[in-house]
Motif scaffolding. Structure first.
Motif, PDB file in Angstrom:
ATOM      1  N   GLN A  30       0.837  -1.199   0.000  1.00  0.00           N
ATOM      2  CA  GLN A  30       0.000   0.000   0.000  1.00  0.00           C
ATOM      3  C   GLN A  30       0.869   1.246   0.000  1.00  0.00           C
ATOM      4  O   GLN A  30       2.032   1.212   0.409  1.00  0.00           O
ATOM      5  CB  GLN A  30      -0.905   0.038   1.241  1.00  0.00           C
ATOM      6  CG  GLN A  30      -2.173  -0.754   1.137  1.00  0.00           C
ATOM      7  CD  GLN A  30      -3.063  -0.559   2.363  1.00  0.00           C
ATOM      8  OE1 GLN A  30      -2.574  -0.173   3.421  1.00  0.00           O
ATOM      9  NE2 GLN A  30      -4.343  -0.832   2.225  1.00  0.00           N
ATOM     10  N   TYR A  31       0.263   2.357  -0.446  1.00  0.00           N
ATOM     11  CA  TYR A  31       0.850   3.683  -0.302  1.00  0.00           C
ATOM     12  C   TYR A  31       0.009   4.464   0.701  1.00  0.00           C
ATOM     13  O   TYR A  31      -1.194   4.221   0.847  1.00  0.00           O
ATOM     14  CB  TYR A  31       0.831   4.441  -1.638  1.00  0.00           C
ATOM     15  CG  TYR A  31       1.973   4.137  -2.568  1.00  0.00           C
ATOM     16  CD1 TYR A  31       3.173   4.841  -2.489  1.00  0.00           C
ATOM     17  CD2 TYR A  31       1.848   3.151  -3.541  1.00  0.00           C
ATOM     18  CE1 TYR A  31       4.213   4.573  -3.359  1.00  0.00           C
ATOM     19  CE2 TYR A  31       2.880   2.879  -4.425  1.00  0.00           C
ATOM     20  CZ  TYR A  31       4.070   3.588  -4.314  1.00  0.00           C
ATOM     21  OH  TYR A  31       5.104   3.325  -5.178  1.00  0.00           O
ATOM     22  N   ASN A  32       0.628   5.395   1.398  1.00  0.00           N
ATOM     23  CA  ASN A  32      -0.139   6.353   2.198  1.00  0.00           C
ATOM     24  C   ASN A  32      -0.795   7.353   1.257  1.00  0.00           C
ATOM     25  O   ASN A  32      -0.269   7.641   0.169  1.00  0.00           O
ATOM     26  CB  ASN A  32       0.768   7.085   3.185  1.00  0.00           C
ATOM     27  CG  ASN A  32       1.340   6.146   4.235  1.00  0.00           C
ATOM     28  OD1 ASN A  32       0.768   5.090   4.497  1.00  0.00           O
ATOM     29  ND2 ASN A  32       2.473   6.519   4.820  1.00  0.00           N
ATOM     30  N   LEU A  33      -1.949   7.870   1.646  1.00  0.00           N
ATOM     31  CA  LEU A  33      -2.690   8.820   0.828  1.00  0.00           C
ATOM     32  C   LEU A  33      -2.730  10.186   1.490  1.00  0.00           C
ATOM     33  O   LEU A  33      -2.730  10.290   2.727  1.00  0.00           O
ATOM     34  CB  LEU A  33      -4.128   8.322   0.604  1.00  0.00           C
ATOM     35  CG  LEU A  33      -4.309   6.925   0.001  1.00  0.00           C
ATOM     36  CD1 LEU A  33      -5.785   6.590  -0.097  1.00  0.00           C
ATOM     37  CD2 LEU A  33      -3.654   6.824  -1.362  1.00  0.00           C
ATOM     38  N   ASN A  34      -2.778  11.240   0.665  1.00  0.00           N
ATOM     39  CA  ASN A  34      -2.939  12.579   1.219  1.00  0.00           C
ATOM     40  C   ASN A  34      -4.432  12.899   1.361  1.00  0.00           C
ATOM     41  O   ASN A  34      -5.287  12.042   1.103  1.00  0.00           O
ATOM     42  CB  ASN A  34      -2.223  13.628   0.364  1.00  0.00           C
ATOM     43  CG  ASN A  34      -2.731  13.648  -1.076  1.00  0.00           C
ATOM     44  OD1 ASN A  34      -3.837  13.210  -1.383  1.00  0.00           O
ATOM     45  ND2 ASN A  34      -1.897  14.167  -1.980  1.00  0.00           N
ATOM     46  N   GLU A  35      -4.765  14.131   1.727  1.00  0.00           N
ATOM     47  CA  GLU A  35      -6.168  14.492   1.957  1.00  0.00           C
ATOM     48  C   GLU A  35      -7.010  14.406   0.686  1.00  0.00           C
ATOM     49  O   GLU A  35      -8.223  14.193   0.745  1.00  0.00           O
ATOM     50  CB  GLU A  35      -6.244  15.921   2.523  1.00  0.00           C
ATOM     51  CG  GLU A  35      -5.674  16.041   3.936  1.00  0.00           C
ATOM     52  CD  GLU A  35      -5.783  17.458   4.470  1.00  0.00           C
ATOM     53  OE1 GLU A  35      -6.309  18.331   3.735  1.00  0.00           O
ATOM     54  OE2 GLU A  35      -5.357  17.681   5.616  1.00  0.00           O
ATOM     55  N   ALA A  36      -6.365  14.545  -0.471  1.00  0.00           N
ATOM     56  CA  ALA A  36      -7.073  14.452  -1.752  1.00  0.00           C
ATOM     57  C   ALA A  36      -7.156  13.013  -2.262  1.00  0.00           C
ATOM     58  O   ALA A  36      -7.532  12.775  -3.401  1.00  0.00           O
ATOM     59  CB  ALA A  36      -6.392  15.336  -2.791  1.00  0.00           C
ATOM     60  N   GLN A  38      -4.717  11.042  -2.943  1.00  0.00           N
ATOM     61  CA  GLN A  38      -3.680  10.763  -3.926  1.00  0.00           C
ATOM     62  C   GLN A  38      -2.522  10.031  -3.264  1.00  0.00           C
ATOM     63  O   GLN A  38      -2.231  10.247  -2.076  1.00  0.00           O
ATOM     64  CB  GLN A  38      -3.173  12.067  -4.558  1.00  0.00           C
ATOM     65  CG  GLN A  38      -4.232  12.799  -5.375  1.00  0.00           C
ATOM     66  CD  GLN A  38      -3.752  14.164  -5.839  1.00  0.00           C
ATOM     67  OE1 GLN A  38      -3.004  14.846  -5.138  1.00  0.00           O
ATOM     68  NE2 GLN A  38      -4.192  14.568  -7.019  1.00  0.00           N
ATOM     69  N   LEU A  39      -1.858   9.170  -4.043  1.00  0.00           N
ATOM     70  CA  LEU A  39      -0.728   8.417  -3.501  1.00  0.00           C
ATOM     71  C   LEU A  39       0.426   9.346  -3.171  1.00  0.00           C
ATOM     72  O   LEU A  39       0.723  10.276  -3.920  1.00  0.00           O
ATOM     73  CB  LEU A  39      -0.256   7.371  -4.521  1.00  0.00           C
ATOM     74  CG  LEU A  39      -1.293   6.354  -5.039  1.00  0.00           C
ATOM     75  CD1 LEU A  39      -0.639   5.405  -6.032  1.00  0.00           C
ATOM     76  CD2 LEU A  39      -1.896   5.572  -3.888  1.00  0.00           C
ATOM     77  N   ILE A  40       1.084   9.073  -2.044  1.00  0.00           N
ATOM     78  CA  ILE A  40       2.253   9.859  -1.658  1.00  0.00           C
ATOM     79  C   ILE A  40       3.506   9.073  -2.040  1.00  0.00           C
ATOM     80  O   ILE A  40       3.754   7.992  -1.489  1.00  0.00           O
ATOM     81  CB  ILE A  40       2.261  10.153  -0.141  1.00  0.00           C
ATOM     82  CG1 ILE A  40       0.979  10.896   0.251  1.00  0.00           C
ATOM     83  CG2 ILE A  40       3.507  10.946   0.242  1.00  0.00           C
ATOM     84  CD1 ILE A  40       0.836  11.107   1.749  1.00  0.00           C
ATOM     85  N   PRO A  41       4.296   9.547  -3.012  1.00  0.00           N
ATOM     86  CA  PRO A  41       5.501   8.824  -3.431  1.00  0.00           C
ATOM     87  C   PRO A  41       6.438   8.581  -2.247  1.00  0.00           C
ATOM     88  O   PRO A  41       6.564   9.414  -1.347  1.00  0.00           O
ATOM     89  CB  PRO A  41       6.137   9.775  -4.458  1.00  0.00           C
ATOM     90  CG  PRO A  41       5.003  10.612  -4.964  1.00  0.00           C
ATOM     91  CD  PRO A  41       4.087  10.788  -3.789  1.00  0.00           C
ATOM     92  N   GLY A  42       7.080   7.420  -2.257  1.00  0.00           N
ATOM     93  CA  GLY A  42       8.052   7.090  -1.208  1.00  0.00           C
ATOM     94  C   GLY A  42       7.449   6.513   0.045  1.00  0.00           C
ATOM     95  O   GLY A  42       8.179   6.254   1.017  1.00  0.00           O
TER      96      GLY A  42
END
Length: 493
Positions: A30-36, A38-42
């Protein structure tokens, strides 16, 4: 016994099965997501494996259509496709498009070579706005005798229509079956990137016209240079010029309403304030109208301004305009409904393909391998220059559009991954959509999987090898131009 090419459905279900197998092999992540959202790179990290099974294969297209918390629904775009079919069903029942082209042919009697320019622009407009393809079949028997009557050949007639519509679809500006489906899968407005797609459309349509026109001039001077000269006597006997009807007044009204529908759709989809934050004319106009007592409430307080439209708004537009066009042609209510339903039925296959293709994303998301594949792309592609990534995307979609011939199916199957990969390489998602459309359109010009193209060549008595020879240089030019435009667009985006 000759083996047939598997259908788009068979190929898509095969890919779904492959993805199910991969959920047992590829580590989940999984990737962490921001408030929108969207995937957060890294931020990629491993999670517990969630292998998929036989039930998930059957469930995938259903969830693909209806959506869930992991995968957006294909329903909005599938419904829009059915409504577009209904709209075109009503328009086609009026015979207005056929009569319009016929009247143009009659108007240019004695100046038929100019028809190449006029008709190619019109057919290209049809391709770029509503994916015109099957609708052109009625025009070939009309244009073939016209071209032979002035000393040209079947390649000119087919080139005018088939090349015209194909370059239009290749540079789709608002084509719902390409731009619409791909934008919905990528999670952006279909209006984003329309400027570069418009630039590409103008350039390629101009090149296509010059290409066909120069060939016409060459065989006009020396008929023996025609690639189908050896069958000229047979073709002259087969394609005889007939009397062409003119448009009636009702059909003229329909044509005006038809054009107005697409103009309104374009105005509604272009993100005006994204292009220029000071362009608030439509937003201010909308606010002013809504504030008018009684009128504002009659229109509806949640009516969106041009620039904020999405699938809900354009679906409503086409339903409304189908009714308007029906009444302009003096149809009664039951006749409008009949033609609308008939037209919608013709699009059921396309609407279902979108859902089946979205099922690929369902399996990948539920099996938690989407992020892992994206992470692989992030680590391997993030070092690529944005320009190279955009061009490689275009090249990637050329063979992919042969494997999955349905433009809508290909967009739904791949755009979720490709658009997210673009984020890692800092390429705008709308450019990935442009690259996808260009790759698909390039292959459509010569794809042996195209029933329309092969059918048209049969009507015109043109061998497939002859068509390849005729279009070979044009394909090379298209490839170079698309790469150039994508390069400039990437650098200036």
């Amino acid at each position: 016994m000759k083996r047939k090419m598997p259908s788009s459905y068979a190929i898509l279900f095969g890919i779904i099965f492959l993805m199910v197998v991969l959920t047992w092999i590829i580590p989940a992540g999984q990737y962490n997501l921001n408030e929108a959202k969207q995937l957060i790179p890294g931020t990629y990290h491993h999670v517990t494996q969630n292998e998929q099974g036989f039930w998930d294969i059957l469930k995938a297209p259903v969830v693909g259509m209806l959506g869930d918390d992991k995968t957006s629904a294909a329903m909005p775009v599938s419904l829009f496709i059915l409504v577009i079919g209904g709209f075109l069903g009503v328009v086609n029942a009026t015979g207005s498009l056929d009569a319009g082209i016929s009247s143009i042919v009659k108007k240019y009697h004695g100046k038929e070579k100019r028809l190449i320019i006029v008709l190619m622009i019109l057919f290209s407009l049809g391709g770029t706005t509503f994916g015109m393809s099957e609708e052109t079949l009625a025009f070939y028997p009309l244009l073939l005798p016209v071209m032979y009557s002035i000393g040209l050949d079947s390649l000119v007639a087919v080139g005018v229509i088939l090349i015209g519509t194909t370059v239009g679809v290749l540079a789709s500006t608002v084509n719902p079956f390409a731009t619409g489906v791909a934008s919905q899968a990528a999670g952006i407005s279909p209006g984003q990137g329309i400027i570069w797609r418009l630039v590409l459309w103008v350039i390629l349509t101009t090149i296509a016209i010059i290409y066909v026109y120069r060939y016409a001039q060459k065989i006009e001077k020396d008929p023996k240079k025609s690639l189908v000269y050896n069958q000229r006597k047979t073709d002259l006997a087969s394609f005889k010029l007939q009397e062409i009807d003119t448009m009636n007044q009702n059909q003229k009204h329909v044509i005006v309403a038809f054009i107005a529908t697409f103009l309104v759709m374009i105005l509604g989809l272009i993100p005006w304030q994204t292009i220029n934050q000071n362009f608030t004319f439509f937003a201010n106009l909308r606010d002013s109208i809504i504030k008018i007592p009684i009128l504002g409430k009659m229109i509806g307080s949640d009516f969106p301004a041009f620039g904020d439209w999405y699938f809900t708004e354009i679906t409503i537009l086409f339903i409304f305009m189908a009714i308007v066009i029906g009444y302009l042609y003096k149809m009664n209510e039951s006749t409008i409904v009949q033609h609308f339903v008939t037209g919608a039925k013709d699009m059921i296959q396309v609407a279902l393909i979108v859902a089946v293709a979205r099922g690929i994303q369902v399996v990948m998301n539920d099996g938690m391998i989407t992020a892992t594949i994206l992470h692989f792309g992030e680590t391997t592609l993030s070092s690529l220059p944005p320009v190279l990534f955009t061009i490689l995307t275009y090249i990637f979609y050329i063979p992919m559009s042969f494997l999955i011939y349905s433009t809508s199916g290909l967009a739904s199957a791949t755009m979720g991954i490709m658009s997210n990969l673009a984020d890692f390489v800092h390429v705008p998602k709308d450019l990935i959509i442009t690259a996808f459309q260009a790759g698909s359109g390039t292959m459509n010009l010569v794809s042996p999987a195209s029933a329309i193209m092969l059918g048209v060549l049969g009507i015109a008595h043109i061998e497939y090898a002859t068509w390849l020879k005729f279009t070979a240089k044009l394909l090379s030019i298209i490839f170079v131009v698309v790469c150039f435009v994508l390069t400039i667009a990437t650098l200036f985006s």
